[in-house]
Design a protein around this motif. Structure first.
Motif, PDB file in Angstrom:
ATOM      1  N   SER A  50       0.857  -1.186   0.000  1.00 13.66           N
ATOM      2  CA  SER A  50       0.000   0.000   0.000  1.00 13.66           C
ATOM      3  C   SER A  50       0.893   1.236   0.000  1.00 13.66           C
ATOM      4  O   SER A  50       1.979   1.218   0.588  1.00 13.66           O
ATOM      5  CB  SER A  50      -0.873  -0.036   1.249  1.00 13.66           C
ATOM      6  OG  SER A  50      -1.645   1.124   1.316  1.00 13.66           O
ATOM      7  N   LEU A 123       0.034  -2.125   9.101  1.00 15.04           N
ATOM      8  CA  LEU A 123       1.314  -1.411   9.184  1.00 15.04           C
ATOM      9  C   LEU A 123       1.108   0.064   9.474  1.00 15.04           C
ATOM     10  O   LEU A 123       0.081   0.635   9.093  1.00 15.04           O
ATOM     11  CB  LEU A 123       2.055  -1.523   7.843  1.00 15.04           C
ATOM     12  CG  LEU A 123       2.416  -2.940   7.423  1.00 15.04           C
ATOM     13  CD1 LEU A 123       2.472  -3.016   5.913  1.00 15.04           C
ATOM     14  CD2 LEU A 123       3.731  -3.357   8.049  1.00 15.04           C
ATOM     15  N   ASP A 126       5.736   4.535   6.570  1.00 16.86           N
ATOM     16  CA  ASP A 126       6.874   5.425   6.830  1.00 16.86           C
ATOM     17  C   ASP A 126       6.421   6.880   6.790  1.00 16.86           C
ATOM     18  O   ASP A 126       5.349   7.181   6.276  1.00 16.86           O
ATOM     19  CB  ASP A 126       7.952   5.194   5.763  1.00 16.86           C
ATOM     20  CG  ASP A 126       8.665   3.881   5.990  1.00 16.86           C
ATOM     21  OD1 ASP A 126       8.921   3.543   7.163  1.00 16.86           O
ATOM     22  OD2 ASP A 126       8.956   3.195   4.992  1.00 16.86           O
ATOM     23  N   SER A 185      13.434   3.082  16.569  1.00 12.55           N
ATOM     24  CA  SER A 185      13.464   2.542  17.935  1.00 12.55           C
ATOM     25  C   SER A 185      14.777   2.842  18.615  1.00 12.55           C
ATOM     26  O   SER A 185      15.832   2.741  17.991  1.00 12.55           O
ATOM     27  CB  SER A 185      13.289   1.021  17.899  1.00 12.55           C
ATOM     28  OG  SER A 185      11.949   0.718  17.764  1.00 12.55           O
TER      29      SER A 185
END
Ligand SMILES: Cc1cc2nc3c(=O)[nH]c(=O)nc-3n(C[C@H](O)[C@H](O)[C@H](O)COP(=O)(O)OP(=O)(O)OC[C@H]3O[C@@H](n4cnc5c(N)ncnc54)[C@H](O)[C@@H]3O)c2cc1C
Length: 316
Positions: A50, A123, A126, A185
């Motif tokens: 996507s 998800l 980004d 992270s």
């Protein structure tokens, strides 16, 4: 069958791959050609990526820049449905948090439900190209775990606005995991705890980000098991296709290329040679993963099928 059912019934490791929707205005021909080439290897299911809206600036004749919002690759759900019925195969559209409100997500999931698609890879997405910070859409989620929660709620018949006498959906939910840690992270342990949260919220399985050193994947799985993540973890493999990948992949995906691989790539004089190194490396990785009882291997094709054919022929 959903991915969860397929995984639970599988007698040997699965072969799966993902494809991109065509660029806006292009036909599905290339997608079908890629599937036609790979279908002989009996994929268990096919994922469809996507792509969120992007902001671009176009120079006007007066020299000023005009801001435009475009979606280069729309059509994920429609494409997944077309493939589901053309090939009679399980399909897994990716649903993103980034760029979508919760209502839009709910509508997309309702469409999938009506189309008979019961699988989703949930998800976050980004940050938009050219930006570094992920910002939630107005009325949208911040993390993939919140999207998982929304889907789990729909599976219980709970929609955003209170609706009476609903029919629960029955989505099987996959999520992404990062053997070398997600780029944002602070450390791997934090990232693993966030992955655990997605699983505890209701994810049925994990698909890993690409990696080129299997030991990273094996230690990721060990650490997941140590903290109580029990669902299947499917390794994601992306073959190198050009010399440029040596720079672009580590930068884009926060991954390392092993020394032995970069040494082979540095010997290459052309992209064709680098492509062959990519096939050989991915075949070697796949063989080792299969020998170590992975539930399956998920191939990131980016629309190319020749290399995947060779890898699967060599490894399975
Ligand atoms: C298998 C796979 C397929 C993909 N397909 C696509 C695609 O089709 N389209 C696309 O645009 N991108 C795709 N991506 C890329 C993905 O969207 C990005 O990697 C994105 O940056 C993170 O998505 P996520 O779902 O892992 O996010 P999340 O799980 O939300 O994690 C994002 C970051 O936030 C942290 N985090 C999570 N929860 C919390 C919390 N509660 N508090 C604080 N921090 C938290 C995590 O540790 C991580 O650093 C794919 C990735 C994978 C692994």
């Amino acid at each position: 069958m959903t991915v969860k059912e397929i995984l639970s019934k599988a007698e040997s490791p699965l072969f799966t791959f993902e494809l991109l929707p065509p660029l806006k205005g292009h036909s599905l021909e290339r997608v079908y050609t890629a599937i036609d080439r790979l279908i002989e290897f009996e994929p268990a299911y096919i994922n469809f990526t996507s792509h969120r809206n992007e902001v671009i600036y176009k120079e006007r004749p007066d020299g000023l820049l005009e801001k435009r919002t475009i979606r280069k690759r729309p059509g994920t759900i429609a494409l997944a449905a077309a493939v589901r019925y053309k090939y009679n195969i399980t399909v897994v559209p990716h649903i993103l948090v980034g760029g979508f409100s919760k209502q839009e997500t709910e509508n997309a999931l309702i469409e999938m439900n009506f189309l008979g698609i019961d699988d989703v890879l949930a998800l976050r997405g980004d940050p938009p190209p050219g930006t570094r910070m992920f910002l939630p859409e107005r009325g949208g989620h911040k993390y993939a775990s919140e999207l998982v929660k929304q889907i789990v709620n729909m599976n219980k018949g709970k929609y955003i606005d209170e609706v009476e006498q609903t029919t629960p959906t029955k989505f099987c939910i996959g999520v992404g995991g990062y053997p070398e840690k997600h780029i944002e992270s602070p450390n791997i342990q934090f990232d693993l705890e966030m992955l655990k949260k997605k699983v505890e919220t209701g994810a049925d399985y994990v698909v890993s980000q690409m990696f080129f050193d299997n030991s990273r994947f094996f230690s990721f799985v060990d650490r997941c098991r140590e903290i109580g993540i029990k669902v299947p973890i499917i390794p994601g493999i992306k073959p190198i296709v050009s010399l440029n990948d040596m720079k672009v992949l580590p930068q884009t995906f926060n991954i390392d290329l092993p020394d032995a691989l970069t040494r082979e790539l540095l010997k290459c004089k052309s992209n064709e040679e680098a492509w062959q190194v990519g096939v050989d490396w991915a075949t070697m990785q796949s063989k080792e993963l299969l020998a170590n009882n992975v539930p399956g291997i998920h191939y990131y094709t980016l629309g190319a099928s020749d290399n995947i054919c060779r890898i699967v022929k060599g490894a399975y």
